[in-house]
Enzyme design. Sequence first.
Site, PDB file in Angstrom:
ATOM      1  N   GLY A 196      56.040  71.279  42.175  1.00 44.52           N
ATOM      2  CA  GLY A 196      55.530  71.202  40.648  1.00 44.52           C
ATOM      3  C   GLY A 196      54.375  72.349  40.865  1.00 44.52           C
ATOM      4  O   GLY A 196      54.406  72.800  39.693  1.00 44.52           O
ATOM      5  N   ARG A 197      53.145  71.770  41.137  1.00 37.38           N
ATOM      6  CA  ARG A 197      51.762  72.817  41.369  1.00 37.38           C
ATOM      7  C   ARG A 197      52.402  74.395  41.911  1.00 37.38           C
ATOM      8  O   ARG A 197      51.204  75.481  42.147  1.00 37.38           O
ATOM      9  CB  ARG A 197      50.880  72.583  41.820  1.00 37.38           C
ATOM     10  CG  ARG A 197      50.929  71.647  43.734  1.00 37.38           C
ATOM     11  CD  ARG A 197      49.851  70.810  44.038  1.00 37.38           C
ATOM     12  NE  ARG A 197      49.711  70.346  45.199  1.00 37.38           N
ATOM     13  CZ  ARG A 197      50.703  69.634  45.733  1.00 37.38           C
ATOM     14  NH1 ARG A 197      51.347  69.045  44.856  1.00 37.38           N
ATOM     15  NH2 ARG A 197      51.055  68.940  46.499  1.00 37.38           N
ATOM     16  N   HIS A 201      25.447  81.106  32.001  1.00 34.65           N
ATOM     17  CA  HIS A 201      24.049  80.529  30.862  1.00 34.65           C
ATOM     18  C   HIS A 201      24.618  79.299  30.601  1.00 34.65           C
ATOM     19  O   HIS A 201      24.058  78.422  29.424  1.00 34.65           O
ATOM     20  CB  HIS A 201      24.163  81.229  29.778  1.00 34.65           C
ATOM     21  CG  HIS A 201      24.633  81.789  29.172  1.00 34.65           C
ATOM     22  ND1 HIS A 201      22.945  83.195  29.427  1.00 34.65           N
ATOM     23  CD2 HIS A 201      25.203  83.442  29.461  1.00 34.65           C
ATOM     24  CE1 HIS A 201      23.146  85.005  30.003  1.00 34.65           C
ATOM     25  NE2 HIS A 201      24.062  84.565  29.999  1.00 34.65           N
ATOM     26  N   LYS A 235      59.508  68.591  36.128  1.00 33.42           N
ATOM     27  CA  LYS A 235      60.442  69.268  37.245  1.00 33.42           C
ATOM     28  C   LYS A 235      61.425  67.533  37.562  1.00 33.42           C
ATOM     29  O   LYS A 235      62.441  67.560  37.425  1.00 33.42           O
ATOM     30  CB  LYS A 235      59.697  68.677  38.481  1.00 33.42           C
ATOM     31  CG  LYS A 235      60.202  69.181  40.036  1.00 33.42           C
ATOM     32  CD  LYS A 235      59.759  69.125  41.120  1.00 33.42           C
ATOM     33  CE  LYS A 235      60.363  68.917  42.844  1.00 33.42           C
ATOM     34  NZ  LYS A 235      59.572  69.419  43.608  1.00 33.42           N
ATOM     35  N   GLU A 276      53.949  61.281  29.942  1.00 34.80           N
ATOM     36  CA  GLU A 276      53.339  62.195  28.900  1.00 34.80           C
ATOM     37  C   GLU A 276      53.964  62.999  28.507  1.00 34.80           C
ATOM     38  O   GLU A 276      53.926  63.627  27.481  1.00 34.80           O
ATOM     39  CB  GLU A 276      51.997  62.318  29.516  1.00 34.80           C
ATOM     40  CG  GLU A 276      50.704  62.039  30.063  1.00 34.80           C
ATOM     41  CD  GLU A 276      50.452  61.714  31.530  1.00 34.80           C
ATOM     42  OE1 GLU A 276      52.096  61.435  32.160  1.00 34.80           O
ATOM     43  OE2 GLU A 276      50.540  61.399  31.873  1.00 34.80           O
ATOM     44  N   LYS A 297      49.753  55.783  37.937  1.00 32.31           N
ATOM     45  CA  LYS A 297      51.346  55.684  37.368  1.00 32.31           C
ATOM     46  C   LYS A 297      51.682  54.524  37.050  1.00 32.31           C
ATOM     47  O   LYS A 297      51.547  53.975  36.508  1.00 32.31           O
ATOM     48  CB  LYS A 297      52.207  57.116  37.442  1.00 32.31           C
ATOM     49  CG  LYS A 297      51.433  58.451  37.081  1.00 32.31           C
ATOM     50  CD  LYS A 297      52.951  58.988  37.919  1.00 32.31           C
ATOM     51  CE  LYS A 297      52.250  60.805  38.302  1.00 32.31           C
ATOM     52  NZ  LYS A 297      53.319  61.327  39.045  1.00 32.31           N
ATOM     53  N   GLU A 342      44.939  68.728  44.732  1.00 31.36           N
ATOM     54  CA  GLU A 342      46.073  68.080  45.161  1.00 31.36           C
ATOM     55  C   GLU A 342      47.230  68.690  46.105  1.00 31.36           C
ATOM     56  O   GLU A 342      47.919  67.481  46.789  1.00 31.36           O
ATOM     57  CB  GLU A 342      47.224  68.220  43.774  1.00 31.36           C
ATOM     58  CG  GLU A 342      47.883  67.407  43.797  1.00 31.36           C
ATOM     59  CD  GLU A 342      48.626  67.166  42.014  1.00 31.36           C
ATOM     60  OE1 GLU A 342      50.049  67.759  42.197  1.00 31.36           O
ATOM     61  OE2 GLU A 342      48.825  66.171  41.452  1.00 31.36           O
TER      62      GLU A 342
HETATM   63  O1  F6P Z   1      51.325  63.245  38.838  1.00 29.35           O
HETATM   64  C1  F6P Z   1      51.235  64.236  39.597  1.00 29.35           C
HETATM   65  C2  F6P Z   1      52.773  65.538  38.960  1.00 29.35           C
HETATM   66  O2  F6P Z   1      53.766  65.071  39.587  1.00 29.35           O
HETATM   67  C3  F6P Z   1      51.829  67.075  39.475  1.00 29.35           C
HETATM   68  O3  F6P Z   1      52.219  66.988  40.962  1.00 29.35           O
HETATM   69  C4  F6P Z   1      52.997  67.495  39.109  1.00 29.35           C
HETATM   70  O4  F6P Z   1      53.200  69.058  38.140  1.00 29.35           O
HETATM   71  C5  F6P Z   1      52.947  67.109  38.001  1.00 29.35           C
HETATM   72  O5  F6P Z   1      52.632  65.070  38.203  1.00 29.35           O
HETATM   73  C6  F6P Z   1      53.904  67.157  36.236  1.00 29.35           C
HETATM   74  O6  F6P Z   1      55.546  66.611  37.583  1.00 29.35           O
HETATM   75  P1  F6P Z   1      56.535  66.719  36.427  1.00 29.35           P
HETATM   76  O7  F6P Z   1      56.824  68.020  36.623  1.00 29.35           O
HETATM   77  O8  F6P Z   1      57.644  66.186  37.138  1.00 29.35           O
HETATM   78  O9  F6P Z   1      56.769  65.886  34.932  1.00 29.35           O
END
Ligand code: F6P
Length: 536
Positions: free
Chosen positions: A254-255, A371, A196, A202, A499, A340
């Site tokens: 995002g979620r 199990h 987003k 990452e 972060k 979250e």
């Molecule tokens: O760090 C949490 C978060 O902001 C989530 O809410 C989100 O889904 C994820 O990181 C990834 O964010 P982005 O889509 O901006 O890379």
Amino acid sequence: MFEALLDHRARLAETRIADLFDADPTRADGFRAQTGDMVLDYSKTLIDQQVCEALIDLCDKADLAVKRDAMFAGAPINQTEGRAVLHRALRNLDGGPVVVDGSDVMPAVLETLSNMERFADQVRNGTLRAAGGSITDVVNIGIGGSDLGPAMVTKALSPYQDGPRCHFVSNVDGADISDTLRGLDPGRTLVIVASKTFTTIETMTNARTARAWMMEHDADPGLQFAAVSSAKDKTTEFGIHEAHVFGFADWVGGRYSVWGPVGLAVMLAIGPKAFGAFLRGGQAMDLHFQSAQWAENLPVMLALQGIWHHQICGYATRAVLPYDQRLSLLPGYLQQLEMESNGKGVTMSGETLSQPAGPVVWGAPGTNGQHAFFQLIHQGRQIIPCEFLLAAMGHEPELAHHHRLLVANCLAQSKALMQGRDLKTARAMLADRFAGDELERQARHRVFEGNRPSTTLIYPQLTPYVLGQIIAAYEHRVFVEGVILGINSFDQWGVELGKELATVLGPMVDGDVSAAENDGSTRALIEYLLKHRDTR
Ligand code: F6P
């Protein structure tokens, strides 16, 4: 706020769920919510009519209808970020206009959807030619909501997959991208960078590694990269062709984003038609949530179970147990969606909450969990409300006997949790093998207290439409719980501090900046890492 419910809890202290069935054998007909063919059975919980009424009362006291309508109308209910919450617009296929800040967002939503469909068709029918021919593999690079949703849905709908293979890379640990790219043909792979913000460290690190991998192999990242993001300027800067960029607005969290461009990998896998059915399932749940009375409203009743078990009964965790192997990623997906969203410490107005808001959500598919951790669920001293998910039909008619076994196990678990086994029965069971003190000792190990609550969400089959219903139901459940608790379910400030500190610690881990100012533990860990680091 919860006084009446706490009184009911005390009133029911000596009651067993099984007693409620003895008193009313038709209880399962009343303690359920249904929409279409999907049924939520919550009769195996310690909830009677009075509790139900008191729980429903919470909805009215919290002005749930007004708040729900405000969300659907595009009001800026995410107050700490000043944003509307409108993921439902992404699945509003037959709905009317959705107005945000005076303008209808639906034309842009539908235009993006049809751009995604055109692109998906080109990839799926081979019109999009990569360096080595048509696309055989798609690598979705994203994390959190930009990974968990598409990964979960792609896996859940694998019987509908007739497009390229989809792979998901999320972790910045080089092992993830390295293991994924190994064995893929760079000339026939499409990389989707899903972010987003297009700043997530990452994702951007993995995206750069994937770009270098393609270039090393003379493939064309300009052609073989796509982006889904609300930051178009950054996707251009990264070098992604404008025609391969699918944007969405900041009112999609995002979620909650799998319904739109973040679902591109899903669409590539199952095709635009099946993806449309997924959206329609979500939309059907929206309509149900908007129109059904609280007592018949499936997401509302799901939420009220949550409130009862966590806030009133004090059960700290909740297990999500899909008896559906293809939903194996659902617990992880729900961890982000629920924890979250509702893992908050203050109310909307900033007051500290007197008790935890959302529970710890965890789980694994059945029968595997049986199990592994079911021992604790059955005999551990803590009570863990269980949420079973079960399809009447699998997708393997030739293996119907497997499905019958799966179903029998699911029903057996919820029945065992409720009914338990008392000492007398355990003694009788062992009387031919043991006697005296040894019989007593052995019997005690075989006692199941029972009276452990569970709900079952049952549906005909895990189709795209049904999966859409399920996810939307959980989304609305989170919203309802958030409204009752008075929190903001749509921000996530709790992820920021880590972060920020990672940015500061990065140069120390590289050895470029002294770690001396840290606390003793962090300093010692960095010293260890520097001593043992890879100097190859
Ligand atoms: O760090 C949490 C978060 O902001 C989530 O809410 C989100 O889904 C994820 O990181 C990834 O964010 P982005 O889509 O901006 O890379």
